[in-house]
Every structure is written in C-alpha cells, then in structure tokens.
Design a protein around this motif. Sequence first.
Motif, short mmCIF file in Angstrom:
data_model
loop_
_atom_site.label_atom_id
_atom_site.label_comp_id
_atom_site.label_asym_id
_atom_site.label_seq_id
_atom_site.Cartn_x
_atom_site.Cartn_y
_atom_site.Cartn_z
N LYS A 75 7.76 1.44 -5.92
CA LYS A 75 6.58 0.59 -6.08
C LYS A 75 5.48 1.18 -5.20
O LYS A 75 5.71 1.47 -4.03
CB LYS A 75 6.88 -0.85 -5.66
N VAL A 76 4.30 1.36 -5.77
CA VAL A 76 3.23 2.07 -5.06
C VAL A 76 1.90 1.33 -5.22
O VAL A 76 1.59 0.83 -6.30
CB VAL A 76 3.07 3.52 -5.61
N SER A 97 -1.55 8.50 -9.07
CA SER A 97 -0.57 7.82 -9.93
C SER A 97 0.32 8.81 -10.65
O SER A 97 1.31 8.44 -11.27
CB SER A 97 -1.29 6.94 -10.96
N PHE A 107 5.21 11.41 -9.58
CA PHE A 107 5.03 9.97 -9.47
C PHE A 107 5.22 9.29 -10.83
O PHE A 107 5.67 8.15 -10.91
CB PHE A 107 3.64 9.64 -8.92
N GLN A 108 4.85 9.99 -11.92
CA GLN A 108 5.00 9.42 -13.26
C GLN A 108 6.46 9.13 -13.57
O GLN A 108 6.78 8.20 -14.31
CB GLN A 108 4.43 10.40 -14.30
N VAL A 111 7.82 6.44 -10.04
CA VAL A 111 7.21 5.13 -9.80
C VAL A 111 7.52 4.19 -10.95
O VAL A 111 7.16 4.45 -12.10
CB VAL A 111 5.69 5.26 -9.60
N GLU A 113 6.73 0.79 -10.69
CA GLU A 113 5.69 -0.24 -10.72
C GLU A 113 4.51 0.20 -9.87
O GLU A 113 4.65 0.45 -8.67
CB GLU A 113 6.23 -1.58 -10.20
N PHE A 114 3.35 0.32 -10.52
CA PHE A 114 2.11 0.62 -9.81
C PHE A 114 1.47 -0.71 -9.45
O PHE A 114 0.98 -1.43 -10.32
CB PHE A 114 1.20 1.48 -10.67
N ALA A 117 -4.62 -0.48 -7.47
CA ALA A 117 -5.52 0.41 -6.75
C ALA A 117 -6.79 -0.37 -6.43
O ALA A 117 -7.31 -1.09 -7.29
CB ALA A 117 -5.86 1.65 -7.58
#
Length: 203
Positions: A75-76, A97, A107-108, A111, A113-114, A117
């Motif tokens: 999660k980022v 991202s 990261f694609q 990750v 859950e984004f 931003a």
Amino acid sequence: MQPWAIKGELILNCNCTVFCPCVVSLGKHPPTEGHCQTWGGVRIDSGHYGDIDFSGLNIGLLIEIPGMMSRGNWKVALFVDERADDATFDALVKVFSGAAKGTTGLFQVLVGEFLGAERQPVTYETEGNTRHITVGRKIQGIVHPVGGADPDKDLVITNTQYWMGPDITVATATKGKVRAYGRVWDFDGRSAEICQIDWHGPK
C-alpha cells in the motif's frame, strides 16, 4: 511512453529494529517485525519527464507491506511538493506509481493499493550528515548515518542489486513520525537508509 530521469537522494525510515534485511536479501527475507511500515523522502537534484522539469522538487512516500517485500500487496501513498504545477504533479504520480515504467516500474507489480497522491509542503534539508524531512503535518523525520570505525566515513553496503541503487548508507532515525491515511507511526531509533539515486524510464 515518455523518457524520464531522476537524480538525487532518497531516505527511508522503517519499523525494523535493526538494519532493513530487504537490502541484502532483495525482499526474500521478512522484515524484522514480520511486516514493513516505512516512510521516505526524495530530493530531486535534477530530473524530467519528457519536457517537464522535476529539478529542485521533493517527494514524500508512505509504504506499507504485509510481509516479504518481494511478495507484493504493498500500500503506497505519495506526497508531491506543493510547488509542482498540474502537469508536473501528474508526471511525478506516473513515475512514482510505476506507470511510467523504468526503475520504478516494479511498483505496478508490487503495489496492490495506491492510497492516494496529494500536494504537501515537502522539505528535505541536509545539515552535516543529518537529513531533516518534513511533509506538511504528515511526516517528520531526522535521519543520520550510523557510526563506523572511521568517523569520517559512512558505513555503506556497496554493489547491491537493490532497486533503489547499488550503494546504501546504513542509518538510523532520531525522529520518524507519521500521521497520514489512518496510520500513526513512531519509528524513532529504528532502521533507516540513505541512497544516491539515478533512476530513469524507457529510452
């Protein structure tokens, strides 16, 4: 896809009680607490996305990983320097991202859950060998290298295959506070790392 590049410095402070095992294990060893909670700061000395200039901007990061780094489901959240205009903001989101491919393209995959931003006042200052980071009211950090046998030299793990960069300075945090996205963390005295970065996107 636009060509992009970022040169500068990145710091991370996490919840590991000793130096982060992900650096040398490349994510094959779990964090010391079984899960990873970390915040980061990036100072962009020079950089671009196509014709958009990133130079002089700063970035804040929040990362949460439920187990081994290599198993994903991260999660980022991204905090972009409030000085960035709309086009620059969008370009930085693409880079951090993973959508812009290249160094951060993993990261694609990793990750799950984004979280979001947002713009924040992000400061990244160096005083001697100590780094001071603030991200609005979200992150407050003070990070410095741990001592080595030669007090004039940093303790550095060199020639790694770590995604951030090959040479990682072993560090610790005298302040590492996060209050963002429902997380309230305090990593004072925990593991930190400092890395000179030279990232780029597809040619």
